[in-house]
Design an enzyme around this catalytic site. Sequence first.
Site, PDB file in Angstrom:
ATOM      1  N   LYS A   1      -2.790  -2.137   7.341  1.00 29.53           N
ATOM      2  CA  LYS A   1      -3.173  -3.812   7.609  1.00 29.53           C
ATOM      3  C   LYS A   1      -2.469  -4.518   6.805  1.00 29.53           C
ATOM      4  O   LYS A   1      -1.963  -4.160   6.128  1.00 29.53           O
ATOM      5  CB  LYS A   1      -4.702  -3.532   6.596  1.00 29.53           C
ATOM      6  CG  LYS A   1      -6.350  -3.093   8.130  1.00 29.53           C
ATOM      7  CD  LYS A   1      -6.422  -2.838   7.221  1.00 29.53           C
ATOM      8  CE  LYS A   1      -7.753  -1.797   8.375  1.00 29.53           C
ATOM      9  NZ  LYS A   1      -7.240  -0.056   7.583  1.00 29.53           N
TER      10      LYS A   1
ATOM     11  N   LYS B   1      -7.978  -5.365   3.717  1.00 32.71           N
ATOM     12  CA  LYS B   1      -8.252  -5.781   5.139  1.00 32.71           C
ATOM     13  C   LYS B   1      -8.506  -6.512   5.995  1.00 32.71           C
ATOM     14  O   LYS B   1      -9.467  -6.683   6.958  1.00 32.71           O
ATOM     15  CB  LYS B   1     -10.257  -4.661   4.919  1.00 32.71           C
ATOM     16  CG  LYS B   1      -9.540  -3.588   4.193  1.00 32.71           C
ATOM     17  CD  LYS B   1      -8.951  -1.903   4.529  1.00 32.71           C
ATOM     18  CE  LYS B   1      -9.333  -1.287   4.258  1.00 32.71           C
ATOM     19  NZ  LYS B   1      -7.988  -0.609   3.243  1.00 32.71           N
TER      20      LYS B   1
ATOM     21  N   ASP C   1       0.676  -1.229  -0.006  1.00 31.01           N
ATOM     22  CA  ASP C   1      -0.179   0.029  -0.342  1.00 31.01           C
ATOM     23  C   ASP C   1       1.109   0.788  -0.232  1.00 31.01           C
ATOM     24  O   ASP C   1       1.563   1.460   0.891  1.00 31.01           O
ATOM     25  CB  ASP C   1      -0.831   0.240   1.081  1.00 31.01           C
ATOM     26  CG  ASP C   1      -1.775   1.009   1.827  1.00 31.01           C
ATOM     27  OD1 ASP C   1      -1.505   1.740   0.428  1.00 31.01           O
ATOM     28  OD2 ASP C   1      -2.454   1.020   2.223  1.00 31.01           O
TER      29      ASP C   1
ATOM     30  N   HIS D   1      -9.027   4.703   2.803  1.00 31.70           N
ATOM     31  CA  HIS D   1      -8.007   3.297   2.317  1.00 31.70           C
ATOM     32  C   HIS D   1      -9.088   2.679   1.213  1.00 31.70           C
ATOM     33  O   HIS D   1      -9.336   1.557   1.543  1.00 31.70           O
ATOM     34  CB  HIS D   1      -8.365   2.902   3.655  1.00 31.70           C
ATOM     35  CG  HIS D   1      -7.336   3.044   5.069  1.00 31.70           C
ATOM     36  ND1 HIS D   1      -6.669   2.905   4.200  1.00 31.70           N
ATOM     37  CD2 HIS D   1      -7.382   3.354   5.663  1.00 31.70           C
ATOM     38  CE1 HIS D   1      -5.020   3.274   5.959  1.00 31.70           C
ATOM     39  NE2 HIS D   1      -5.848   3.620   6.716  1.00 31.70           N
TER      40      HIS D   1
ATOM     41  N   TYR E   1       1.393   0.111  14.983  1.00 30.69           N
ATOM     42  CA  TYR E   1       0.571  -0.043  13.550  1.00 30.69           C
ATOM     43  C   TYR E   1       0.691   1.197  12.846  1.00 30.69           C
ATOM     44  O   TYR E   1       0.580   2.223  13.125  1.00 30.69           O
ATOM     45  CB  TYR E   1      -0.901   0.739  13.977  1.00 30.69           C
ATOM     46  CG  TYR E   1      -1.921  -0.206  13.137  1.00 30.69           C
ATOM     47  CD1 TYR E   1      -2.409  -1.690  12.410  1.00 30.69           C
ATOM     48  CD2 TYR E   1      -2.501   0.899  12.300  1.00 30.69           C
ATOM     49  CE1 TYR E   1      -3.081  -1.713  10.976  1.00 30.69           C
ATOM     50  CE2 TYR E   1      -3.728   0.758  11.245  1.00 30.69           C
ATOM     51  CZ  TYR E   1      -3.665  -0.850  10.550  1.00 30.69           C
ATOM     52  OH  TYR E   1      -4.729  -0.810   9.638  1.00 30.69           O
TER      53      TYR E   1
END
Length: 381
Positions: free
Chosen positions: A235, A131, A11, A18, A232
Amino acid sequence: MKTTISHIKADIGSLPGHTVVYQPVVDAVESYVKNHSEGLISDFHISHIGDDIQITMVHTRGADNEEIHGLAWNAFKAGTEVAKKVGLYGAGQDLLKDAFSGNIKGMGPGVAELEITPRKAEPFIIYMMDKTEPGAFNYPIYKMFGDPFNTPGLVIDPNMHMGFKFEVWDIYNGKKIYLSLPEDTYDLLAFIGSKGKYVIKRVFTKDTHTRLPDENVAVITTDKLSFIAGEYVGKDDPAGIVRIQSGLPASGEALEPFANSYLVSGWMRGSFNGPMMPVGLNNAQMTRFDGPPRVVALGFTMKDGKLAGPVDMFNDVAFDYARTEALNMANYMRRMGVFEPHRLPDEDMEYTALPKILEKLAPKFQTIEDKGAKSEMKIER
């Protein structure tokens, strides 16, 4: 000659949040690979799901090759420059290092590589998920290679009847184990049911397989970004390569696990359980609650290092029921708001304010003294 299929994804920016990749960024990645791959790869394909760009390359340099990984890294860097110029959200977010260091593993992008002895016809499917977490592949890969109710070839095809070997990773402790099916079926299920910790990395044929002895026939990306970065950053959005036909699951058997939706972790902020929805590329954008989690399947055939395809395998009314089921499951789960089991347990949360809340309220916590039914609770205000 051994041939390697390398699938590398990242990504590097999306529109507006997103939701979906930005086509000029995809074009920049594709242009870089096309213009810098002479003598390195024999063919490639660029695709995407949600906010992830996916590069599939065919070559003879083996897995973990520095030049192949460097090609993908620099292609993603070229796309990131375009993403930054137009102000895309999360531009370059999966590129966790400033410079390439010889191997793309541990640097953010997900990697799945198969080094194989090609058959006369080498069909395979690339699965791309968005996701969700690497363990989202545990259920379908087990169904494909271990469940005769899903894959009757395990019973009626003499080339599959001896079963397969599974390589399972403990991604918390950096360990792996090999389990052989059908004899280790219950042991395998004991591990992979804990999909947040134990993930299927590879599947192999056994050395008694009459057509493909001791060959790698499936591989999954297993990179967990929160472990790499210490916080984080995005994902995990796994991808996988599955070889099919001729002593392996047929294409229909490799798609059948997705005919019914199942729950995976991820979805909004990586912190919620939600249904896996099989979709065609035309529906591969992430919208409702940044989802629901989705999977695209692209079917290829390879010969002499060249790719034919892809076929958009889930772009078919045969999977309408699974999509409807996923939507019904999404409605059910969303009604629960921030309550478990829609929200993940605290230890599995990707985004969370709970540590800061606990720190702020720590002085107000009191020791519980059980005085029976007449106990009173004093609340400080």
